[in-house]
Motif scaffolding. Structure first.
Motif, PDB file in Angstrom:
ATOM      1  N   VAL A   1     -18.314 -45.294  -9.101  1.00 48.46           N
ATOM      2  CA  VAL A   1     -19.703 -45.746  -9.236  1.00 48.46           C
ATOM      3  C   VAL A   1     -20.617 -44.924  -8.329  1.00 48.46           C
ATOM      4  O   VAL A   1     -21.692 -44.470  -8.744  1.00 48.46           O
ATOM      5  CB  VAL A   1     -19.809 -47.248  -8.901  1.00 48.46           C
ATOM      6  CG1 VAL A   1     -21.269 -47.690  -8.873  1.00 48.46           C
ATOM      7  CG2 VAL A   1     -19.026 -48.075  -9.914  1.00 48.46           C
ATOM      8  N   TYR A   2     -20.184 -44.733  -7.087  1.00 51.74           N
ATOM      9  CA  TYR A   2     -20.972 -43.966  -6.113  1.00 51.74           C
ATOM     10  C   TYR A   2     -21.241 -42.555  -6.633  1.00 51.74           C
ATOM     11  O   TYR A   2     -22.390 -42.091  -6.660  1.00 51.74           O
ATOM     12  CB  TYR A   2     -20.220 -43.918  -4.787  1.00 51.74           C
ATOM     13  CG  TYR A   2     -20.818 -42.994  -3.752  1.00 51.74           C
ATOM     14  CD1 TYR A   2     -21.793 -43.438  -2.870  1.00 51.74           C
ATOM     15  CD2 TYR A   2     -20.400 -41.668  -3.648  1.00 51.74           C
ATOM     16  CE1 TYR A   2     -22.341 -42.590  -1.918  1.00 51.74           C
ATOM     17  CE2 TYR A   2     -20.937 -40.811  -2.703  1.00 51.74           C
ATOM     18  CZ  TYR A   2     -21.904 -41.275  -1.839  1.00 51.74           C
ATOM     19  OH  TYR A   2     -22.445 -40.427  -0.908  1.00 51.74           O
TER      20      TYR A   2
ATOM     21  N   SER B   1     -21.092 -41.245  -9.665  1.00 51.26           N
ATOM     22  CA  SER B   1     -21.914 -41.203 -10.871  1.00 51.26           C
ATOM     23  C   SER B   1     -23.386 -41.461 -10.552  1.00 51.26           C
ATOM     24  O   SER B   1     -24.275 -40.734 -11.018  1.00 51.26           O
ATOM     25  CB  SER B   1     -21.403 -42.238 -11.877  1.00 51.26           C
ATOM     26  OG  SER B   1     -22.245 -42.296 -13.009  1.00 51.26           O
ATOM     27  N   ASN B   2     -23.649 -42.485  -9.746  1.00 50.16           N
ATOM     28  CA  ASN B   2     -25.034 -42.849  -9.441  1.00 50.16           C
ATOM     29  C   ASN B   2     -25.725 -41.815  -8.557  1.00 50.16           C
ATOM     30  O   ASN B   2     -26.904 -41.497  -8.763  1.00 50.16           O
ATOM     31  CB  ASN B   2     -25.079 -44.217  -8.762  1.00 50.16           C
ATOM     32  CG  ASN B   2     -24.827 -45.359  -9.721  1.00 50.16           C
ATOM     33  OD1 ASN B   2     -25.117 -45.259 -10.910  1.00 50.16           O
ATOM     34  ND2 ASN B   2     -24.279 -46.454  -9.214  1.00 50.16           N
TER      35      ASN B   2
ATOM     36  N   ASP C   1     -23.070 -50.390  -1.230  1.00 53.13           N
ATOM     37  CA  ASP C   1     -21.999 -50.318  -2.227  1.00 53.13           C
ATOM     38  C   ASP C   1     -20.652 -50.673  -1.603  1.00 53.13           C
ATOM     39  O   ASP C   1     -19.829 -51.360  -2.218  1.00 53.13           O
ATOM     40  CB  ASP C   1     -21.907 -48.909  -2.810  1.00 53.13           C
ATOM     41  CG  ASP C   1     -23.094 -48.546  -3.674  1.00 53.13           C
ATOM     42  OD1 ASP C   1     -22.899 -48.271  -4.857  1.00 53.13           O
ATOM     43  OD2 ASP C   1     -24.223 -48.538  -3.157  1.00 53.13           O
TER      44      ASP C   1
ATOM     45  N   THR D   1     -28.707 -50.220  -3.434  1.00 47.46           N
ATOM     46  CA  THR D   1     -27.396 -49.646  -3.735  1.00 47.46           C
ATOM     47  C   THR D   1     -27.583 -48.313  -4.457  1.00 47.46           C
ATOM     48  O   THR D   1     -28.704 -47.931  -4.811  1.00 47.46           O
ATOM     49  CB  THR D   1     -26.582 -50.587  -4.633  1.00 47.46           C
ATOM     50  OG1 THR D   1     -27.259 -50.716  -5.900  1.00 47.46           O
ATOM     51  CG2 THR D   1     -26.422 -51.964  -3.991  1.00 47.46           C
TER      52      THR D   1
ATOM     53  N   GLN E   1     -12.587 -47.558  -7.503  1.00 47.60           N
ATOM     54  CA  GLN E   1     -13.664 -48.106  -8.324  1.00 47.60           C
ATOM     55  C   GLN E   1     -15.028 -47.810  -7.705  1.00 47.60           C
ATOM     56  O   GLN E   1     -15.969 -47.389  -8.396  1.00 47.60           O
ATOM     57  CB  GLN E   1     -13.479 -49.614  -8.478  1.00 47.60           C
ATOM     58  CG  GLN E   1     -12.254 -50.030  -9.273  1.00 47.60           C
ATOM     59  CD  GLN E   1     -12.029 -51.533  -9.217  1.00 47.60           C
ATOM     60  OE1 GLN E   1     -12.909 -52.298  -8.846  1.00 47.60           O
ATOM     61  NE2 GLN E   1     -10.822 -51.958  -9.580  1.00 47.60           N
TER      62      GLN E   1
ATOM     63  N   THR F   1     -26.725 -47.772  -7.467  1.00 48.42           N
ATOM     64  CA  THR F   1     -27.254 -48.116  -8.793  1.00 48.42           C
ATOM     65  C   THR F   1     -28.766 -48.289  -8.728  1.00 48.42           C
ATOM     66  O   THR F   1     -29.502 -47.810  -9.600  1.00 48.42           O
ATOM     67  CB  THR F   1     -26.598 -49.400  -9.324  1.00 48.42           C
ATOM     68  OG1 THR F   1     -25.192 -49.198  -9.442  1.00 48.42           O
ATOM     69  CG2 THR F   1     -27.163 -49.785 -10.685  1.00 48.42           C
TER      70      THR F   1
END
Length: 430
Positions: free
Chosen positions: A183-184, A186-187, A157, A98, A179, A100
């Motif tokens: 996350v996508y 930022s990572n 993801d 992912t 959401q 992350t």
């Protein structure tokens, strides 16, 4: 991107998914791309590609086992590199990764110390994950030397959207997308910054996230899924723009646009309820084309790649130019042979034939090489060097032509010689 095989390929530590075969393999003898790097002198410039990311980078297709050789976008990108000179690939595509996990992995690489599988991402299904974790210092060294770094990430993801789109209300779906986008973004930004801190100048190409479900399978949710894919492309564009710099380009490969409307022909869809979506061979070619056009401007394939007859001789590409000659390559005793004169003319080497000794003397790049018909060795600057198969004379029209095994070009003249069984093409770079 949802399910992954429990058994997959394990290769040498220096290049986990780059599979080498002997240069003597017949032009139609293998089913996967096979790169035989016969000679790559350290003093020569080599265009170095490092591929990071998920199972798309790994070249995964449903049903692969440890005996299957991948032929994904990264392997095709390497072939395209051979059109432009000496090129090498290190592929670190991790099944199930992912954004992350990529952020964790690139942070470990930035620090340059080995990590653990859970330090990358807990529960990864890739059986090679312990190798990936242990090889972090080596990956860092390879990234430092890379000219091109490619990334595919994000499918794992967003895979939940494919299953939940029909169950969620419009508001719930929109909230879920927001959401995931946060996350996508930022990572991926953290990953790009980690990579850029390791290598300030390499070109980095990130693929956006395509929507794999065809309309006939997705039904009424297709429009929602396509809208989400557009949002992810916009997010990827924003992240890339935030880290792109003059002299240190970060580019976006618009893969999603190539899949839109033709997902069924470009994607494997295996299973029900918990389906597995991965590109078909045609899908991987589409992805490779996008990356290639960003890097080199054109995606090239030799004419023989489209020919189905095993009797069609392989193509020969020397210094990026496909040879057009009546002296066709010959397959003999499992070895591919080329007319020596054609290669010498293509690289500008000089040669002299001696009838008394049935030998050819070649001068190129500070080397003097003597090739004698029928001998199982060649002389390189006066020293005998063994070759597996000797040169021979072949009647072409009214003339006798000296034919030399491909491997001897590397052994004797120091050329970089690679063979792609998928393209049925030998690439020769001095």
């Amino acid at each position: 991107m949802l399910n992954f095989c429990k058994k997959t390929l394990v290769a040498g530590a220096s290049s986990l998914l780059l599979f080498s075969v002997l240069i003597g393999a017949g032009a139609g003898s293998a089913n996967a791309a096979e790169a035989a790097i016969v000679s790559q002198s350290p003093q020569q410039d080599v265009f170095r590609i490092v591929a990071l990311g998920d199972s798309i980078t790994a070249g995964y297709e449903p049903g692969m086992t440890e005996s299957t050789k991948p032929y994904g976008y990264a392997e095709r990108l390497l072939e395209q590199g051979w059109y432009h000179g000496r090129s090498a690939l290190n592929n670190y595509g991790i099944l199930g990764l992912t954004t992350t996990g990529l952020s964790n992995y690139t942070e470990a690489i930035r620090q340059g110390t080995a990590t653990t599988p859970d330090g990358i991402q807990a529960g990864l299904p890739d059986p090679r994950i312990a190798q990936f974790a242990a090889l972090v210092p080596q990956v860092r060294a390879e990234l430092t030397e890379a000219d091109l770094i490619t990334i595919t990430i994000g499918g794992n993801d967003v895979s939940s959207l494919l299953l939940q789109a029909g169950e969620l209300s419009e508001a719930e779906f929109a909230s879920k997308v927001e959401q995931l986008l946060a996350v996508y973004s930022s990572n991926v930004k953290a990953s790009l910054e980690n990579i850029r801190s390791i290598n300030p100048q390499a070109t980095i190409i990130l693929a956006d996230q395509y929507q794999p479900a065809p309309k006939i399978a997705a039904g009424q949710t297709y429009t929602k899924l396509m809208s989400a894919a557009e949002r992810f492309t916009a997010a990827a564009e924003s992240v890339v723009a935030s880290v792109n710099q003059n002299g240190a380009p970060v580019l976006l490969a618009h893969v999603a646009a190539q899949f839109a409307g033709v997902e069924g022909s470009l994607t494997h869809i295996i299973g029900a309820g918990d389906p597995d979506f991965h590109p078909t061979q045609l899908g991987y070619e589409k992805i490779a084309r996008v990356f290639t056009e960003l890097q080199w401007g054109a995606y090239r394939t030799p004419a023989v790649a489209a020919m189905t007859s095993a009797a069609v001789p392989m193509a020969i590409v020397v210094n990026g130019v496909e040879l057009n000659t009546p002296n066709k390559p010959i397959l003999k005793n499992g070895q591919n042979f080329l007319a020596l004169k054609d290669v010498l003319n293509a690289v500008g080497a000089t040669g002299k034939w001696d009838n008394k000794t049935s030998s050819a003397t070649i001068i190129y790049g500070g080397r003097t090489v003597v090739i004698t018909i029928g001998a199982k060795f060649i002389k390189v600057n006066g020293a005998n060097v063994a070759i597996d198969t000797p040169a021979f004379l072949q009647k072409v029209g009214k003339e006798d032509k000296t034919y030399l095994p491909l491997a001897a070009l590397a052994t004797g003249l120091g050329f970089d010689v690679n063979y792609s069984s998928q393209l049925r093409t030998a690439f020769i770079n001095p």
